[in-house]
Design an enzyme around this catalytic site. Structure first.
Site, PDB file in Angstrom:
ATOM      1  N   SER A  14       0.806  -1.225   0.000  1.00 41.91           N
ATOM      2  CA  SER A  14       0.000   0.000   0.000  1.00 41.91           C
ATOM      3  C   SER A  14       0.839   1.276   0.000  1.00 41.91           C
ATOM      4  O   SER A  14       1.832   1.379   0.726  1.00 41.91           O
ATOM      5  CB  SER A  14      -0.932   0.017   1.221  1.00 41.91           C
ATOM      6  OG  SER A  14      -1.685   1.218   1.255  1.00 41.91           O
ATOM      7  N   LYS A  65     -13.832  -4.871   2.317  1.00 40.10           N
ATOM      8  CA  LYS A  65     -14.726  -3.888   1.696  1.00 40.10           C
ATOM      9  C   LYS A  65     -16.211  -4.250   1.834  1.00 40.10           C
ATOM     10  O   LYS A  65     -17.059  -3.364   1.887  1.00 40.10           O
ATOM     11  CB  LYS A  65     -14.370  -3.706   0.215  1.00 40.10           C
ATOM     12  CG  LYS A  65     -13.052  -2.987  -0.003  1.00 40.10           C
ATOM     13  CD  LYS A  65     -12.786  -2.739  -1.475  1.00 40.10           C
ATOM     14  CE  LYS A  65     -11.470  -2.001  -1.660  1.00 40.10           C
ATOM     15  NZ  LYS A  65     -11.220  -1.639  -3.070  1.00 40.10           N
ATOM     16  N   GLY A 128     -14.888  -7.347  -3.510  1.00 41.29           N
ATOM     17  CA  GLY A 128     -15.383  -6.004  -3.207  1.00 41.29           C
ATOM     18  C   GLY A 128     -15.073  -4.990  -4.285  1.00 41.29           C
ATOM     19  O   GLY A 128     -15.896  -4.122  -4.606  1.00 41.29           O
ATOM     20  N   ALA A 129     -13.892  -5.090  -4.894  1.00 39.76           N
ATOM     21  CA  ALA A 129     -13.511  -4.137  -5.935  1.00 39.76           C
ATOM     22  C   ALA A 129     -14.384  -4.281  -7.171  1.00 39.76           C
ATOM     23  O   ALA A 129     -14.737  -3.296  -7.827  1.00 39.76           O
ATOM     24  CB  ALA A 129     -12.044  -4.327  -6.304  1.00 39.76           C
ATOM     25  N   LYS A 144     -24.124  -5.081 -21.240  1.00 38.49           N
ATOM     26  CA  LYS A 144     -23.857  -6.404 -20.678  1.00 38.49           C
ATOM     27  C   LYS A 144     -22.554  -6.419 -19.893  1.00 38.49           C
ATOM     28  O   LYS A 144     -21.556  -5.853 -20.326  1.00 38.49           O
ATOM     29  CB  LYS A 144     -23.793  -7.463 -21.788  1.00 38.49           C
ATOM     30  CG  LYS A 144     -23.603  -8.886 -21.258  1.00 38.49           C
ATOM     31  CD  LYS A 144     -23.803  -9.937 -22.344  1.00 38.49           C
ATOM     32  CE  LYS A 144     -22.541 -10.206 -23.107  1.00 38.49           C
ATOM     33  NZ  LYS A 144     -22.603 -11.481 -23.871  1.00 38.49           N
ATOM     34  N   MET A 196      -0.294  -8.173  -8.127  1.00 40.23           N
ATOM     35  CA  MET A 196       0.076  -7.235  -7.059  1.00 40.23           C
ATOM     36  C   MET A 196       1.429  -7.591  -6.444  1.00 40.23           C
ATOM     37  O   MET A 196       1.729  -8.760  -6.204  1.00 40.23           O
ATOM     38  CB  MET A 196      -1.000  -7.249  -5.968  1.00 40.23           C
ATOM     39  CG  MET A 196      -0.792  -6.258  -4.844  1.00 40.23           C
ATOM     40  SD  MET A 196      -2.008  -6.476  -3.510  1.00 40.23           S
ATOM     41  CE  MET A 196      -3.516  -5.964  -4.337  1.00 40.23           C
ATOM     42  N   GLY A 246      -3.710   1.129 -12.582  1.00 46.46           N
ATOM     43  CA  GLY A 246      -4.444   1.425 -11.353  1.00 46.46           C
ATOM     44  C   GLY A 246      -4.082   2.751 -10.704  1.00 46.46           C
ATOM     45  O   GLY A 246      -4.741   3.187  -9.756  1.00 46.46           O
TER      46      GLY A 246
END
Length: 280
Positions: A14, A65, A128-129, A144, A196, A246
């Protein structure tokens, strides 16, 4: 002085702290932003701590989240639609107000010249994302959304929720292995942690032969920001596809969260540069 934090697990990747400290400095405000690694079993105790120790708010990331919504008294429209929250404001009476600034960040990071009205999109991941991404795409008028996941059985409830909320959008759920071609999609979004740093570095959710099939005007969008060029983005570059990293989504959602907590609007580029300086 403002007291802010981020909760999630893991958090070694992070850069939210760096981003928000830069925002404090640029706006002439005093504040701290703590990185609080929070395992699922510690979520209750950490939320209690944030409420009792004078924090003004906090960010929420993987895997909290969706679970964090159980602690909230109020929600903004985006988080209500998404059923997921990434930003929480602690009000004076210690109640919690949830926001989904991921939706804002996702929408505003898309290329300005892209029109998604009536288009078909693919989302990899149903966590959650992906809820924020679905909410954002639905607001842009897509026809769609095909969701691809490794665990279909665990995702039916999420998809049923999307179908009930986004009645003008056809929402389908498939096993990731079923994805053989991208030729019908305008945008393909990776919402999984694959790629990541310190988690699944060097891995893409898609094979090269699938990426090659994306139309020339299609866009590959990775919400993972560390590293900047994930394997997914490297594939986009390799096959000359348009792409969105991102970084923009991160900075845009962060600036929106900062404004929610402090009431001060910050230049998003200040936050973006702070992140880039720590990645390059």
């Amino acid at each position: 002085m403002y007291k802010l934090a981020i909760i999630g697990y893991p958090l070694s990747h992070s850069l939210s702290n760096v981003m928000h400290q830069a925002a404090f400095k640029a706006c002439g405000l005093e504040g701290c932003y703590d990185v609080l690694e929070t395992k699922p079993e510690d979520l209750v105790s950490v939320v209690k701590r944030l409420k009792s120790q004078g924090y003004n708010g906090f960010n929420v990331t993987i895997p909290h989240k969706v679970p964090i919504t159980l602690f909230l008294e109020q929600f903004d429209d985006f988080s209500n639609l998404a059923g997921a929250v990434n930003t929480v404001k602690i009000l004076d009476d210690k109640t919690l107000y949830g926001y989904n600034t991921d939706v804002y960040g996702f929408i505003n990071a898309l290329p300005k010249d892209i029109n998604l009205s009536g288009e078909k999109v693919a989302i990899i991941g149903t966590g959650g994302a992906s809820r924020a991404v679905c909410t954002g795409l639905s607001s842009l008028g897509v026809s769609k959304i095909d969701l691809f996941t490794r665990n279909v059985a665990n995702s039916h409830e999420t998809v049923s929720g999307f179908r009930s909320k986004f009645k003008n959008v056809e929402v389908n759920l498939y096993q990731t292995e079923m994805l053989k071609t991208l030729e019908e999609y305008k945008v393909v979004v990776n919402t999984t942690p694959l790629g990541m740093k310190s988690f699944a570095s060097g891995i893409s959710p898609l094979k090269d032969e699938i990426v090659k099939t994306l139309p020339d005007d299609g866009v590959m969008y990775d919400i993972v920001y560390n590293p900047i060029k994930t394997e997914f983005i490297k594939q986009a570059i390799k096959f000359n596809k348009k792409y969105v990293t991102g970084i923009d989504m991160l900075a845009l959602q962060g600036a929106r969260a900062f404004e929610i907590w402090t009431g001060v609007e910050v230049d998003v580029n200040v936050m973006k540069v702070a992140v880039l300086e720590n990645l390059l």
